[in-house]
Design a protein around this motif. Structure first.
Motif, PDB file in Angstrom:
ATOM      1  N   SER A   1      -5.870  -1.812   3.339  1.00 24.42           N
ATOM      2  CA  SER A   1      -4.699  -2.103   2.508  1.00 24.42           C
ATOM      3  C   SER A   1      -5.031  -2.113   1.021  1.00 24.42           C
ATOM      4  CB  SER A   1      -4.099  -3.456   2.908  1.00 24.42           C
ATOM      5  OG  SER A   1      -3.595  -3.434   4.219  1.00 24.42           O
TER       6      SER A   1
ATOM      7  N   PHE B   1       6.615  -4.661   6.927  1.00 29.61           N
ATOM      8  CA  PHE B   1       5.268  -4.945   6.440  1.00 29.61           C
ATOM      9  C   PHE B   1       5.245  -6.367   5.887  1.00 29.61           C
ATOM     10  CE2 PHE B   1       1.651  -4.568   3.468  1.00 29.61           C
ATOM     11  CZ  PHE B   1       0.732  -3.959   4.308  1.00 29.61           C
TER      12      PHE B   1
ATOM     13  N   PRO C   1       0.836  -1.208   0.000  1.00 29.21           N
ATOM     14  CA  PRO C   1       0.000   0.000   0.000  1.00 29.21           C
ATOM     15  C   PRO C   1       0.869   1.254   0.000  1.00 29.21           C
ATOM     16  CG  PRO C   1      -0.731  -1.581   1.670  1.00 29.21           C
ATOM     17  CD  PRO C   1       0.587  -2.072   1.164  1.00 29.21           C
TER      18      PRO C   1
END
Length: 247
Positions: free
Chosen positions: A89, A73, A64
């Protein structure tokens, strides 16, 4: 989930099948790729920013725009159809950057009991040819300004024929629905929600294959060779026969 797939085609066929309208005379040489894995570059088709339909290479692993450091992430290779519209997201990509991933087939692993080996399958359309997975694309920008296109495959619940192997199945977008799926200018996510359903039961065939596909480095034709599938207890057929012979 879908964690490996294959693609065998050429640029001329890509232009024809996906009605590409941008840079069609300057396409890449598409060598067969039989074991495509996450974080590798994959070919995606989209109409980004309202421009003409084009194909480009994208990192398989969705990021994202708001991610600061990819190391912090999780690697997102799939997005669930049930939550893609609402989950933060994917919300922006569902609205602005829906895409297609050309595919010849994909691999899935049937899991048995805890600690048991799994049985890999090569899953391909029964009529052969290239199909398209529904996908999402996003451009991530690092703090220094370098941009990277990233993407993921949308999955649905498995249909009845695939459920014994795995409970999830990649979303297949049929050619008649390409225009609607890729049109992010007039088709909002709710307008294409009806496309995010499992493909019909007889669409795919699943071929049991050997453990060589487990290694990403193995990209030869042999990884798609049919083998005798394991039994329900995770044993190879010959092992099960030997065990039965003792009784």
């Amino acid at each position: 989930m879908c964690g490996r797939f294959s693609l065998e085609t050429n640029w001329t066929e890509m232009v024809r099948q996906f009605a590409l309208r941008s840079n069609v005379d300057r396409g890449p040489a598409l060598a067969p790729r039989l074991n495509i894995a996450p974080t590798q570059p994959i070919l995606m088709v989209g109409e980004l920013g309202g421009q003409e339909r084009n194909a480009l290479l994208v990192r398989w692993g969705f990021l994202p725009t708001w991610v600061e450091d990819p190391k912090d992430f999780p690697l997102i290779i799939n997005a669930r159809s049930e939550t893609a519209i609402s989950k933060p997201s994917f919300r922006h990509a569902m609205r602005h950057r829906r895409a297609l991933i050309p595919v010849s087939g994909f691999y899935e692993w049937q899991r048995f009991g805890k600690g048991q080996p799994s049985q890999p399958y090569y899953v391909r359309p029964r009529d052969d040819g290239i199909i398209a997975f529904g996908a999402l694309m996003e451009t991530w920008t690092e703090p220094g300004g370098t941009e990277m296109d990233t993407g993921c495959i949308i999955t649905t619940a498995a249909n009845d024929s695939f459920a014994p192997i795995h409970h999830r199945l990649p979303l297949v977008i049929q050619p008649k629905d390409f225009d609607r799926w890729l049109d992010c200018r007039t088709q909002e996510p709710r307008d294409v929600a009806d496309l995010m359903v499992p493909v019909q039961d007889d669409f795919f065939e699943a071929i049991p294959v050997g453990k060589a596909v487990n290694k990403v480095a193995n990209d030869a034709r042999a990884i798609q060779t049919r083998v005798e599938p394991m039994t329900d207890d995770g044993k190879a057929p010959e092992a099960a026969e030997q065990q039965l012979s003792m009784f």
